[in-house]
Write an enzyme that holds these catalytic residues in place. Structure first.
Site, PDB file in Angstrom:
ATOM      1  N   HIS A 155       0.836  -1.226   0.000  1.00  0.00           N
ATOM      2  CA  HIS A 155       0.000   0.000   0.000  1.00  0.00           C
ATOM      3  C   HIS A 155       0.863   1.266   0.000  1.00  0.00           C
ATOM      4  O   HIS A 155       0.438   2.304   0.495  1.00  0.00           O
ATOM      5  CB  HIS A 155      -0.942   0.039   1.207  1.00  0.00           C
ATOM      6  CG  HIS A 155      -1.715  -1.232   1.423  1.00  0.00           C
ATOM      7  ND1 HIS A 155      -2.950  -1.453   0.873  1.00  0.00           N
ATOM      8  CD2 HIS A 155      -1.384  -2.356   2.109  1.00  0.00           C
ATOM      9  CE1 HIS A 155      -3.378  -2.668   1.239  1.00  0.00           C
ATOM     10  NE2 HIS A 155      -2.433  -3.228   1.975  1.00  0.00           N
ATOM     11  N   SER A 276      14.107  21.868 -16.340  1.00  0.00           N
ATOM     12  CA  SER A 276      12.904  22.659 -16.558  1.00  0.00           C
ATOM     13  C   SER A 276      13.300  23.972 -17.223  1.00  0.00           C
ATOM     14  O   SER A 276      14.352  24.531 -16.934  1.00  0.00           O
ATOM     15  CB  SER A 276      12.233  22.931 -15.209  1.00  0.00           C
ATOM     16  OG  SER A 276      11.461  24.114 -15.255  1.00  0.00           O
ATOM     17  N   LYS A 282      15.343  22.139 -11.214  1.00  0.00           N
ATOM     18  CA  LYS A 282      14.700  20.858 -11.502  1.00  0.00           C
ATOM     19  C   LYS A 282      15.588  19.875 -12.263  1.00  0.00           C
ATOM     20  O   LYS A 282      16.308  20.242 -13.176  1.00  0.00           O
ATOM     21  CB  LYS A 282      13.431  21.081 -12.336  1.00  0.00           C
ATOM     22  CG  LYS A 282      12.272  21.705 -11.616  1.00  0.00           C
ATOM     23  CD  LYS A 282      11.768  20.898 -10.430  1.00  0.00           C
ATOM     24  CE  LYS A 282      11.084  19.619 -10.825  1.00  0.00           C
ATOM     25  NZ  LYS A 282       9.809  19.854 -11.528  1.00  0.00           N
ATOM     26  N   GLU A 289       9.667   8.328 -16.976  1.00  0.00           N
ATOM     27  CA  GLU A 289       8.276   8.728 -17.248  1.00  0.00           C
ATOM     28  C   GLU A 289       7.860   8.330 -18.657  1.00  0.00           C
ATOM     29  O   GLU A 289       6.731   7.887 -18.895  1.00  0.00           O
ATOM     30  CB  GLU A 289       8.131  10.241 -17.064  1.00  0.00           C
ATOM     31  CG  GLU A 289       8.293  10.678 -15.615  1.00  0.00           C
ATOM     32  CD  GLU A 289       8.390  12.197 -15.496  1.00  0.00           C
ATOM     33  OE1 GLU A 289       7.442  12.880 -15.870  1.00  0.00           O
ATOM     34  OE2 GLU A 289       9.443  12.672 -15.041  1.00  0.00           O
TER      35      GLU A 289
END
Ligand code: ARG
Length: 444
Positions: A155, A276, A282, A289
């Site tokens: 979980h 970024s 960043k 991804e």
């Protein structure tokens, strides 16, 4: 240029030509089309349908086309031919003259495309097995280099202690099964459709065992109608690719979590991250991804193919030509995502100290304490309750279980003795029972 036309009075509409053109993707298996044609022409020579000289000239012409395509000397003009089969035959005829027109004796594009696709699937499938091996090796090496403890989750809540190596080992098992699935698909598809003709064989006495042998199939397919209609093998490979994609996507998801500020378990190599345009600080795990995103497209290809096939009457229908849109992109995707994942894994840095810090809170040794009490004679359910109350006490007092003194622990059960600390120690607990397998690392 076309392979047909005799029975037509009118030119094909320009839009229809574009609509029907399968060459842009069909050219991806020019090698298989030519090799299949060489096997066919050799067999025609073997059985006397072509003279030995005719067969030799056709094979030599095909060989030259193949080597010119490989070297870039010959470039396929996508607009000039309807499909890869037309390209091969018409180019051959351009090069060797009228004799080229004999190549298609006792053959249809229906058995031709079936054999091409199978050969292409076999090549790509075998390459996936190699790529899976490389990824498995990267996971095993990264795990072995970093023998650190880490929290295992259920979980997404800290649950019990494992090792980083063991966690990666779970993916090794998934990718091993993926290899097996591809091997199974390659085995099932290992029947030669060539010689089926359009759907009903041929009046020529060809020898299917010869082409079966030349193209290294295990046997000739048993039923002509099935052989030209069958695209199961594409679906099976796409299914294997979809599962690979699901496994890669789950691994990506974990990498993304682990390299977040919240976890800080790993750092991604700069080579597989991007920045970024606005926020200078960043560093985003884009490669992971993208791999996760590609899984959606891979699954889409499988669903497309199943849906294309589900309502088709026997035998060949032009709908099937669209299979290329599903499998070429899915195969490229599988190739790319397996490769990039292997590189990401090989280059990532592991922050073992943060993993070990994370196991210190979250009571990851609570189950081990309950097991200890069972060994001292309590029923598991009672032990569970005792430990639950200890956890509550620790939570209220911001303590870890192992920080409690023996006297404090004994207020919950007089069965607790000094040896409890061997069970509460995270490393020592991995020596107990079947948990010793976790330190045993990844099984070969
Ligand atoms: N162009 C087709 C394909 O790529 C092969 C030709 C199939 N046969 C036919 N009669 N049109 O799937």
């Amino acid at each position: 240029m076309k392979l047909w036309g005799g029975r037509f009075n009118k030119e094909e509409d320009q839009l229809m030509q574009e609509f029907d053109n399968s060459l842009p993707l069909g050219k991806r298996y020019y090698e298989e089309d030519i090799i299949g044609s060489m096997a066919h022409a050799t067999m025609l020579g073997d059985v006397g349908i072509l003279t030995p000289d005719e067969s030799k000239k056709i094979v030599a012409g095909l060989k030259e086309i193949l080597s010119d395509l490989d070297s870039g000397k010959l470039v396929i003009d996508e607009d000039a031919f309807e499909d890869i089969h037309s390209f091969t035959e018409l180019t051959l005829t351009q090069r060797i003259g009228e004799l080229g027109k004999k190549l298609h004796t006792a053959r249809s594009r229906n058995d031709q495309v079936a054999v091409d696709t199978k050969l292409y699937c076999r090549k790509r499938g075998n390459h996936f097995i190699e790529l899976l091996d490389r990824l498995i090796q990267a996971l095993q090496e990264k795990g072995a280099e970093n023998p650190v403890l880490m929290p295992g989750y259920t979980h997404l809540q800290r649950a019990q202690v494992v090792t980083f190596q063991y966690h990666l080992g779970a993916y090794v098992e998934m990718f091993k099964r993926d290899k097996q699935r591809i091997q199974n698909a390659l085995e099932i598809m290992n029947e030669n459709p060539l010689g089926s003709g359009a759907l009903a064989g041929t009046t020529h006495q060809i020898d299917r065992n010869r082409t079966t042998e030349y193209l290294a199939f295990a046997s000739a397919s048993a039923n002509f109608m099935d052989a030209v209609s069958d695209r199961d093998y594409i679906i099976e490979l796409l299914s294997a690719c979809s599962l690979i994609a699901v496994h890669l996507s789950r691994l990506s998801e974990e990498l993304i979590l682990w390299c977040s500020q919240e976890f800080k378990f790993i750092s991604m190599d700069d080579a597989y991250a991007t920045g970024s345009s606005m926020m200078p600080q960043k560093k985003n795990p884009d490669a992971a991804e993208l791999v996760r995103g590609h899984a959606g497209l891979a699954i889409g290809s499988l669903v497309s193919m199943l849906t294309i096939m589900k309502g088709l009457p026997l035998t060949y229908n032009k709908d099937m030509q669209l299979d290329k849109e599903a499998f070429v992109s899915a195969f490229d995707r599988t190739d790319q995502t397996l490769t990039i994942m292997q590189k990401m894994i090989a280059t990532l840095k592991v922050h073992g100290e943060n993993m070990e810090k994370a196991i210190k809170s979250g009571f990851l040794n609570a189950t081990d304490l309950a097991d200890y009490l069972v060994k001292k004679g309590l029923a598991f359910r009672d032990a569970h309750d005792v430990v639950g109350r200890i956890v509550l006490y620790c939570e209220e007092n911001e303590r870890a279980i192992e920080e409690l003194s023996l006297t404090e622990l004994q207020t919950y059960s007089d069965q607790i003795k000094q040896d409890i600390y061997d069970y509460l120690d995270y490393e020592a607990s991995l020596k107990q029972g079947t948990k010793s397998e976790i330190r045993g690392g990844i099984k070969e």
